[in-house]
Design a protein around this motif. Structure first.
Motif, PDB file in Angstrom:
ATOM      1  N   VAL A   1       1.803   5.721  16.535  1.00 30.77           N
ATOM      2  CA  VAL A   1       2.340   6.598  15.466  1.00 30.77           C
ATOM      3  C   VAL A   1       1.756   5.702  14.137  1.00 30.77           C
ATOM      4  CG1 VAL A   1       4.165   6.845  14.097  1.00 30.77           C
ATOM      5  CG2 VAL A   1       4.472   7.038  16.679  1.00 30.77           C
ATOM      6  N   TYR A   2       1.688   4.375  14.253  1.00 28.83           N
ATOM      7  CA  TYR A   2       1.201   3.877  12.846  1.00 28.83           C
ATOM      8  C   TYR A   2      -0.210   3.529  12.683  1.00 28.83           C
ATOM      9  CZ  TYR A   2       6.418   2.751  12.316  1.00 28.83           C
ATOM     10  OH  TYR A   2       7.752   3.101  12.055  1.00 28.83           O
ATOM     11  N   ALA A   3      -1.008   3.731  13.757  1.00 26.54           N
ATOM     12  CA  ALA A   3      -2.300   3.278  13.386  1.00 26.54           C
ATOM     13  C   ALA A   3      -2.913   4.532  12.409  1.00 26.54           C
ATOM     14  CB  ALA A   3      -3.012   3.411  14.797  1.00 26.54           C
ATOM     15  N   PRO A   4      -2.540   5.661  12.819  1.00 26.96           N
ATOM     16  CA  PRO A   4      -3.028   6.730  11.673  1.00 26.96           C
ATOM     17  C   PRO A   4      -2.395   6.548  10.611  1.00 26.96           C
ATOM     18  CG  PRO A   4      -1.820   7.928  13.334  1.00 26.96           C
ATOM     19  CD  PRO A   4      -1.848   6.489  13.846  1.00 26.96           C
ATOM     20  N   VAL A   5      -1.113   6.333  10.353  1.00 27.81           N
ATOM     21  CA  VAL A   5      -0.526   6.017   9.163  1.00 27.81           C
ATOM     22  C   VAL A   5      -1.225   4.832   8.256  1.00 27.81           C
ATOM     23  CG1 VAL A   5       1.612   5.543   7.757  1.00 27.81           C
ATOM     24  CG2 VAL A   5       1.550   6.962   9.940  1.00 27.81           C
ATOM     25  N   MET A   6      -1.369   3.841   8.799  1.00 29.26           N
ATOM     26  CA  MET A   6      -2.130   2.786   8.108  1.00 29.26           C
ATOM     27  C   MET A   6      -3.549   2.867   7.604  1.00 29.26           C
ATOM     28  SD  MET A   6      -0.420  -0.826   9.810  1.00 29.26           S
ATOM     29  CE  MET A   6      -1.248  -1.676   8.417  1.00 29.26           C
ATOM     30  N   SER A   7      -4.111   3.699   8.726  1.00 26.17           N
ATOM     31  CA  SER A   7      -5.555   4.128   8.297  1.00 26.17           C
ATOM     32  C   SER A   7      -5.578   5.221   7.191  1.00 26.17           C
ATOM     33  CB  SER A   7      -6.181   4.787   9.533  1.00 26.17           C
ATOM     34  OG  SER A   7      -6.347   4.101  10.617  1.00 26.17           O
ATOM     35  N   ALA A   8      -4.745   6.131   7.001  1.00 28.25           N
ATOM     36  CA  ALA A   8      -4.594   7.036   5.859  1.00 28.25           C
ATOM     37  C   ALA A   8      -4.319   6.419   4.834  1.00 28.25           C
ATOM     38  CB  ALA A   8      -3.607   7.902   5.959  1.00 28.25           C
ATOM     39  N   LEU A   9      -3.421   5.138   4.630  1.00 26.29           N
ATOM     40  CA  LEU A   9      -3.161   4.520   3.539  1.00 26.29           C
ATOM     41  C   LEU A   9      -4.262   3.711   3.096  1.00 26.29           C
ATOM     42  CD1 LEU A   9      -0.930   3.721   1.551  1.00 26.29           C
ATOM     43  CD2 LEU A   9      -0.270   1.852   3.043  1.00 26.29           C
ATOM     44  N   ALA A  10      -4.959   3.031   3.983  1.00 23.52           N
ATOM     45  CA  ALA A  10      -6.244   2.325   3.797  1.00 23.52           C
ATOM     46  C   ALA A  10      -7.329   3.224   3.047  1.00 23.52           C
ATOM     47  CB  ALA A  10      -6.648   1.534   4.874  1.00 23.52           C
TER      48      ALA A  10
END
Length: 435
Positions: free
Chosen positions: A12-21
């Motif tokens: 769940v959080y890998a794509p969210v953090m990737s998008a934020l980066a």
């Protein structure tokens, strides 16, 4: 030893953090992009070929350097060094822009234009190489358009921040704001790289030859297709950009006004690109495959250039407002490039070996891209000396777009691409990460 499977939390959080980066990466770039473009608006298209020629030579010199860094250093260290270097350079340019009127737009323009081009290509290329390293092809089809959406949000916020700040603080302090955004992106990427549950369980150097990026261009059909598409697609964008430089040189004299004008072009481009990523792009890639994400933008370019060939330097009515057809062309072409082509390309790169993702991809997206810039701007100057009108140049672009659509279709079925990962791989709550 096989690495542990990623947890559901990581899904769940890998794509969210990737998008934020990626949001911070693109915000950083789009804060300084109008600063760069206002310099090209001073000199016009006749000097752009010189700018691009210098960029191309620098890219060729940096290709083996990048290959050496990728071969010898873990990705976490590579990210830290690269992003920190560019952030420090941003701060170093501040005094130069304070003294822009004394230095001169052409002198400062050559240096800053080269630097921003290297900044954009290496920082963004390295980001997507990292994404292709941690997601498999099924995960890429699910989330790359959403990660790109994070970048598109940054590409909207960046111009908005520039629009608000440039009138208040001026041009030079914008570089400090850009550096802060880039460092925020670095922090998120380092966290992702260091987390075992988000990665592939390895932070080992890629290894191999420092010249692998150049060698693979001749040995891999997929990479050759990508290089040709880069030249053809870039030709359309650079043609429109060169013609727009002539427009701003003729009509906008003030550097703050030029910065605001280019800022508005970026804002409209990125807003349309965001809509594409929210609606069409992910559906197209999931339903019909990433290859169609390359074909559709080429067809859109064909239609836009047909309109430009017919209208020329005239205007068209859009929502009750008269808009130059050239502006419509540059905004539409860029919007599909950012909102559809880029996520599709990077999804396809998940299906090639790791060395190709970093070295081959980087060579195509740096040296090959800038070689195309040199060709196109030189061609624009030649056409201008021969008396070819804007409509005539657009007609040439129509043929280029038709060829690009055919090459794009073949690229999606290149024989050296690995088979698509099953769409069912991974948990229902998130995309498939490489394990």
């Amino acid at each position: 030893m096989n690495s542990p499977r990623p947890t559901e939390t990581g899904q769940v959080y890998a794509p969210v953090m990737s998008a934020l980066a990626f949001f911070f990466v693109m915000a950083s770039y789009y804060i300084i992009r109008p600063v760069r473009d206002q310099l090209s608006g001073v000199v016009g298209s006749q000097s752009l070929w010189f700018f691009y020629s210098v960029v191309f030579v620098v890219m060729l010199l940096l290709t083996p350097v990048f290959g050496m860094l990728v071969a010898r250093f873990p990705r976490k260290r590579l990210l830290a060094w690269s992003y920190s270097f560019f952030a420090l350079c941003l701060l170093a340019f501040v005094p130069a822009f304070v003294a822009q009127d004394r230095i001169g737009a052409r002198s400062l323009g050559v240096v800053f234009y080269v630097w921003v081009s290297v900044f954009n290509l290496f920082v963004v290329s390295l980001f997507w190489s990292f994404m292709a390293d941690i997601f498999n092809s099924a995960g890429a089809r699910k989330v790359f358009s959403l990660i790109a959406m994070g970048g598109m949000a940054g590409a909207i916020v960046g111009p908005l921040a520039t629009k608000m700040l440039v009138q208040v603080i001026g041009v030079a302090p914008l570089l400090v704001v850009s550096a802060v955004a880039l460092l925020a992106a670095l922090g998120l990427l380092l966290f992702l790289s260091g987390s075992q549950e988000h990665g592939r369980g390895t932070d080992e150097p890629v290894g191999g030859s420092i010249w692998a990026g150049i060698k693979e261009l001749w040995s891999r059909p997929f990479l050759r297709y990508m290089a040709i598409l880069m030249l053809l697609g870039d030709g359309i964008g650079t043609l429109a950009y060169a013609l727009m430089a002539d427009y701003t040189k003729a009509h906008i004299a003030d550097k703050v006004a030029r910065t605001a004008f280019y800022n508005d072009l970026d804002l409209y481009t990125n807003a349309i690109g965001a809509v594409l990523q929210l609606t069409v792009t992910r559906w197209l890639m999931m339903r019909h495959g990433a290859g169609w994400g390359l074909v559709v933008p080429a067809l859109v370019n064909l239609l836009l250039l047909l309109g430009l060939a017919l209208v020329g330097s005239g205007q068209v009515e859009m929502f009750g407002v008269a808009v130059p057809m050239l502006a419509v062309t540059i905004v539409g072409s860029r919007a599909f490039a950012y909102g559809m082509t880029k996520p599709a390309q990077d999804a396809l790169y998940t299906r090639v070996p790791r060395e190709t993702r970093y070295k081959g991809k980087n060579f195509v997206e740096t040296a090959v891209w800038r070689f195309g810039d040199v060709l196109v701007t030189s061609g624009v100057n030649l056409f201008g000396m021969l008396g070819v009108t804007l409509s005539g140049m657009a007609s040439v672009g129509v043929g280029i777009s038709a060829l690009a659509a055919w090459i794009a279709r073949r690229a999606g079925h290149a024989p050296d691409l690995a088979p698509e990962a099953p769409a069912s791989r991974g948990t229902p709550s998130g995309p498939a990460l490489k394990a």
